[in-house]
Every structure is written in C-alpha cells, then in structure tokens.
Design a protein around this motif. Sequence first.
Motif, PDB file in Angstrom:
ATOM      1  N   LEU A   1      26.790 -38.599  17.255  1.00 17.05           N
ATOM      2  CA  LEU A   1      26.413 -40.003  17.441  1.00 17.05           C
ATOM      3  C   LEU A   1      27.012 -40.526  18.733  1.00 17.05           C
ATOM      4  CD1 LEU A   1      27.091 -41.411  13.852  1.00 17.05           C
ATOM      5  CD2 LEU A   1      24.851 -41.147  14.935  1.00 17.05           C
ATOM      6  N   SER A   2      26.218 -41.294  19.461  1.00 19.39           N
ATOM      7  CA  SER A   2      26.769 -41.954  20.640  1.00 19.39           C
ATOM      8  C   SER A   2      27.691 -43.074  20.175  1.00 19.39           C
ATOM      9  CB  SER A   2      25.643 -42.533  21.500  1.00 19.39           C
ATOM     10  OG  SER A   2      25.050 -43.641  20.839  1.00 19.39           O
ATOM     11  N   GLN A   3      28.526 -43.553  21.074  1.00 22.88           N
ATOM     12  CA  GLN A   3      29.415 -44.661  20.710  1.00 22.88           C
ATOM     13  C   GLN A   3      28.608 -45.882  20.313  1.00 22.88           C
ATOM     14  OE1 GLN A   3      32.464 -46.029  23.423  1.00 22.88           O
ATOM     15  NE2 GLN A   3      33.633 -44.174  22.983  1.00 22.88           N
ATOM     16  N   ARG A   4      27.507 -46.108  20.979  1.00 19.93           N
ATOM     17  CA  ARG A   4      26.655 -47.257  20.659  1.00 19.93           C
ATOM     18  C   ARG A   4      26.095 -47.104  19.245  1.00 19.93           C
ATOM     19  NH1 ARG A   4      21.760 -46.865  23.412  1.00 19.93           N
ATOM     20  NH2 ARG A   4      22.927 -46.897  25.352  1.00 19.93           N
ATOM     21  N   GLU A   5      25.577 -45.915  18.923  1.00 16.55           N
ATOM     22  CA  GLU A   5      25.018 -45.683  17.588  1.00 16.55           C
ATOM     23  C   GLU A   5      26.099 -45.830  16.517  1.00 16.55           C
ATOM     24  OE1 GLU A   5      21.526 -42.399  18.487  1.00 16.55           O
ATOM     25  OE2 GLU A   5      23.635 -41.749  18.521  1.00 16.55           O
ATOM     26  N   LEU A   6      27.260 -45.265  16.777  1.00 15.33           N
ATOM     27  CA  LEU A   6      28.358 -45.356  15.815  1.00 15.33           C
ATOM     28  C   LEU A   6      28.783 -46.810  15.610  1.00 15.33           C
ATOM     29  CD1 LEU A   6      30.347 -43.889  13.983  1.00 15.33           C
ATOM     30  CD2 LEU A   6      31.843 -43.604  15.974  1.00 15.33           C
TER      31      LEU A   6
ATOM     32  N   LEU B   1      30.521 -52.778  14.609  1.00 18.26           N
ATOM     33  CA  LEU B   1      31.513 -53.162  15.619  1.00 18.26           C
ATOM     34  C   LEU B   1      30.870 -53.205  17.003  1.00 18.26           C
ATOM     35  CD1 LEU B   1      34.535 -50.833  14.690  1.00 18.26           C
ATOM     36  CD2 LEU B   1      34.348 -53.270  14.218  1.00 18.26           C
ATOM     37  N   SER B   2      31.563 -53.859  17.929  1.00 18.44           N
ATOM     38  CA  SER B   2      31.148 -53.748  19.331  1.00 18.44           C
ATOM     39  C   SER B   2      31.521 -52.351  19.804  1.00 18.44           C
ATOM     40  CB  SER B   2      31.868 -54.796  20.185  1.00 18.44           C
ATOM     41  OG  SER B   2      33.246 -54.469  20.292  1.00 18.44           O
TER      42      SER B   2
ATOM     43  N   CYS C   1      34.825 -50.206  18.683  1.00 21.35           N
ATOM     44  CA  CYS C   1      34.617 -48.879  18.104  1.00 21.35           C
ATOM     45  C   CYS C   1      35.392 -47.832  18.908  1.00 21.35           C
ATOM     46  CB  CYS C   1      33.124 -48.564  18.080  1.00 21.35           C
ATOM     47  SG  CYS C   1      32.729 -47.053  17.175  1.00 21.35           S
ATOM     48  N   TRP C   2      35.356 -47.928  20.229  1.00 23.31           N
ATOM     49  CA  TRP C   2      36.093 -46.987  21.088  1.00 23.31           C
ATOM     50  C   TRP C   2      37.591 -47.059  20.796  1.00 23.31           C
ATOM     51  CZ3 TRP C   2      39.953 -47.592  24.699  1.00 23.31           C
ATOM     52  CH2 TRP C   2      40.279 -46.453  25.430  1.00 23.31           C
ATOM     53  N   ARG C   3      38.132 -48.282  20.649  1.00 28.77           N
ATOM     54  CA  ARG C   3      39.560 -48.424  20.350  1.00 28.77           C
ATOM     55  C   ARG C   3      39.906 -47.777  19.003  1.00 28.77           C
ATOM     56  NH1 ARG C   3      38.602 -53.450  22.719  1.00 28.77           N
ATOM     57  NH2 ARG C   3      38.398 -54.497  20.707  1.00 28.77           N
TER      58      ARG C   3
END
Length: 153
Positions: free
Chosen positions: A22-27, A33-34, A38-40
């Motif tokens: 999953l891409s970060q955007r999809e996740l 979450l933004s 999500c990255w954090r």
Amino acid sequence: MTKHVDHIDTSILRALQQDANLSQRELAEIVGLSQNACWRRLKALTDNKVLQGSTARVDRAKLGLDLVVFVMLRTRHHSADWLDHFRRHVLTIPEVVDFHRIGGDYDYQLKVVTQDMRSYDRVYQRLISGIELDSVTSYFAMETIAEGRPLPL
C-alpha cells in the motif's frame, strides 16, 4: 500488545499485513489519517521495532517447493554453550523456515520447506551432522490449509 500501540496503530498493522505494498496515501485513507500523520505512525512503529521490514509472500508450489516437514527434536543437552551452537547450526540451513523451542514431549520444532524427499534427506543429514540429538521425528504435511496468516490484532 504493547502499551505503545493504540487502535490507530493496530489498524495500520492490520492493513499492512493484508497488503504491505500500500502506498502511504492508500494506507492513510484506510486508517483515516493524513499522510503526514500516517508517516509519523509508521516511523514510530518501525523505530520501536513493531514493524520489522516487509516481505513478499511467495507461492512455494509454483517454485517446486512441494514438501513441508515438521521436524520434532529432543535433546539431552541443555547447556548454554550447546544451545548456542545448536541455534547457530540450525540457522545455517535455509530450508528451515521456522524454528521454535517448545514445551512438552519435544524440545524443538522446525518447519522445513523443500522440493521432495531426496532434498529433505539432504536437509536431515545436514541437521544431524555435528550435533548430538536424542531423537528426530519428521511429520510430513499432506495438505496446507492455511499458512502465513496475519497476526490476530
């Protein structure tokens, strides 16, 4: 589950167990979450070693790895030195995909994945070489019903 993992982290882990691509955007969309938030969360899960890399599931049958053997081992040796030597020895055998110290009638359980009986015999010969074991019992899987299932989060 550790106290550092909340319901949002659990949602992230569930989603990644289903599809680690999953891409970060999809996740972020899946867990609500933004992307930055999500990255954090992903970074914290990685830093705390809750997430430990990612792997691909491989269809072993399509690669000719048709034989699954559960090997049960019993030993009379339980010293730290013997155990260290034994662990290092077993971990040099790539066909051993799972390795557990267990309670009950046996001391260790290995899961071996290989092509056929002849290749399993080579694994067996390598396993017993240079290591004193009390008994080695092999159970051959006739059918895999479920394998590599996600953790129940």
